[in-house]
Design a protein around this motif. Structure first.
Motif, PDB file in Angstrom:
ATOM      1  N   PRO A 298      -6.551   6.551   0.556  1.00 16.26           N
ATOM      2  CA  PRO A 298      -5.128   6.113   1.048  1.00 16.26           C
ATOM      3  C   PRO A 298      -4.327   5.277   0.860  1.00 16.26           C
ATOM      4  O   PRO A 298      -4.073   3.736   0.690  1.00 16.26           O
TER       5      PRO A 298
ATOM      6  N   THR B 282      -1.240  11.785  -1.835  1.00 20.63           N
ATOM      7  CA  THR B 282      -0.884  11.130  -0.908  1.00 20.63           C
ATOM      8  C   THR B 282       1.209  11.343  -0.104  1.00 20.63           C
ATOM      9  O   THR B 282       1.662  11.561   0.278  1.00 20.63           O
TER      10      THR B 282
ATOM     11  N   ALA C 260      -6.463  12.509   1.974  1.00 20.16           N
ATOM     12  CA  ALA C 260      -5.873  11.461   0.095  1.00 20.16           C
ATOM     13  C   ALA C 260      -7.087  10.380   0.846  1.00 20.16           C
ATOM     14  O   ALA C 260      -7.192   9.930   1.866  1.00 20.16           O
TER      15      ALA C 260
ATOM     16  N   TRP D 118       2.914   7.750   5.163  1.00 25.11           N
ATOM     17  CA  TRP D 118       2.703   7.444   3.582  1.00 25.11           C
ATOM     18  C   TRP D 118       4.352   7.480   2.759  1.00 25.11           C
ATOM     19  O   TRP D 118       4.537   6.975   2.131  1.00 25.11           O
TER      20      TRP D 118
ATOM     21  N   ILE E  41      -1.575   4.708  -2.237  1.00 25.87           N
ATOM     22  CA  ILE E  41       0.413   6.002  -2.364  1.00 25.87           C
ATOM     23  C   ILE E  41       0.491   5.170  -4.097  1.00 25.87           C
ATOM     24  O   ILE E  41      -0.285   4.190  -4.461  1.00 25.87           O
TER      25      ILE E  41
ATOM     26  N   TYR F 127      -4.123  13.937   6.235  1.00 28.24           N
ATOM     27  CA  TYR F 127      -2.176  12.907   5.525  1.00 28.24           C
ATOM     28  C   TYR F 127      -2.206  12.548   6.984  1.00 28.24           C
ATOM     29  O   TYR F 127      -1.947  13.226   7.830  1.00 28.24           O
ATOM     30  N   ASP F 128      -1.340  11.594   6.196  1.00 25.14           N
ATOM     31  CA  ASP F 128      -0.845  10.173   7.358  1.00 25.14           C
ATOM     32  C   ASP F 128       0.536  10.156   6.802  1.00 25.14           C
ATOM     33  O   ASP F 128       1.121   9.915   6.185  1.00 25.14           O
TER      34      ASP F 128
END
Length: 187
Positions: A71, A62, A69, A34, A73, A30-31
């Protein structure tokens, strides 16, 4: 701007602009950026569709904090009339998105970098509620979030001729999770 309900028929077949695309599916942790990417595109979509009444939501993996995920969106936009492409599709294309999918009840535009997918549906389409049901349940339920992530990790090792094949492979798990989400809501 006053909108009249149009009575034209929708498309009846799947049109996949550009044909099948071989992809490499890679999961990323996870980022925290996002949600910011989503907000940037939400504003871009709102600006492009300013005269329309639309609903815009961050969906997909995301949109779930802590979930690994791809990456990409995913955004869902609910428009008043899916058949009135001149109202929403032309402005989105002018804003830099590219048409990828045209099928009954659904259009998909994406960025040229393919890192943002915008799913368009009519406002009363049950698919929108289904996306939100899954997202909201995964945000709240750690056990199902872990199940979904482990399923995606298991599928990652396979080679996919098209993104749709990867998405289809997750269907049974997604259906089971949504059934539990409905049960938790008392539906």
């Amino acid at each position: 701007m006053t909108h009249r309900k149009r009575c034209r028929p929708d498309v009846t077949t799947l049109e996949l602009i550009g044909g099948l695309e071989r992809i490499e599916v890679a999961l990323h942790s996870y980022d925290d950026r996002w949600p910011d990417v989503y907000q940037t595109h939400r504003r871009r979509i709102e600006t492009a569709l300013a005269p329309l009444r639309v609903e815009i939501e961050h969906i997909g993996s995301t949109s779930v904090p802590g979930l690994a995920a791809k990456p990409t969106i995913d955004i869902v936009v609910a428009v008043e009339d899916i058949t009135a492409e001149e109202d929403y599709l032309d402005p989105l294309l002018a804003a830099g998105y590219e048409l990828r999918v045209r099928e009954p009840g659904h259009r998909l535009v994406r960025t040229p970098a393919r890192d943002v997918h915008v799913h368009l549906y009519q406002q009363d389409d049950p698919a929108v509620a289904e996306y939100l049901l899954l997202r909201d349940h995964l945000r709240a339920n750690a056990k199902d979030r872990l199940l979904y992530e482990s399923t995606k990790k298991a599928l990652i090792s396979k080679q996919w001729d098209d993104m749709n094949d990867y998405a289809d492979a997750k269907t049974d798990v997604i259906l089971a999770i949504k059934a539990r989400a409905r049960a938790a809501r008392g539906h």
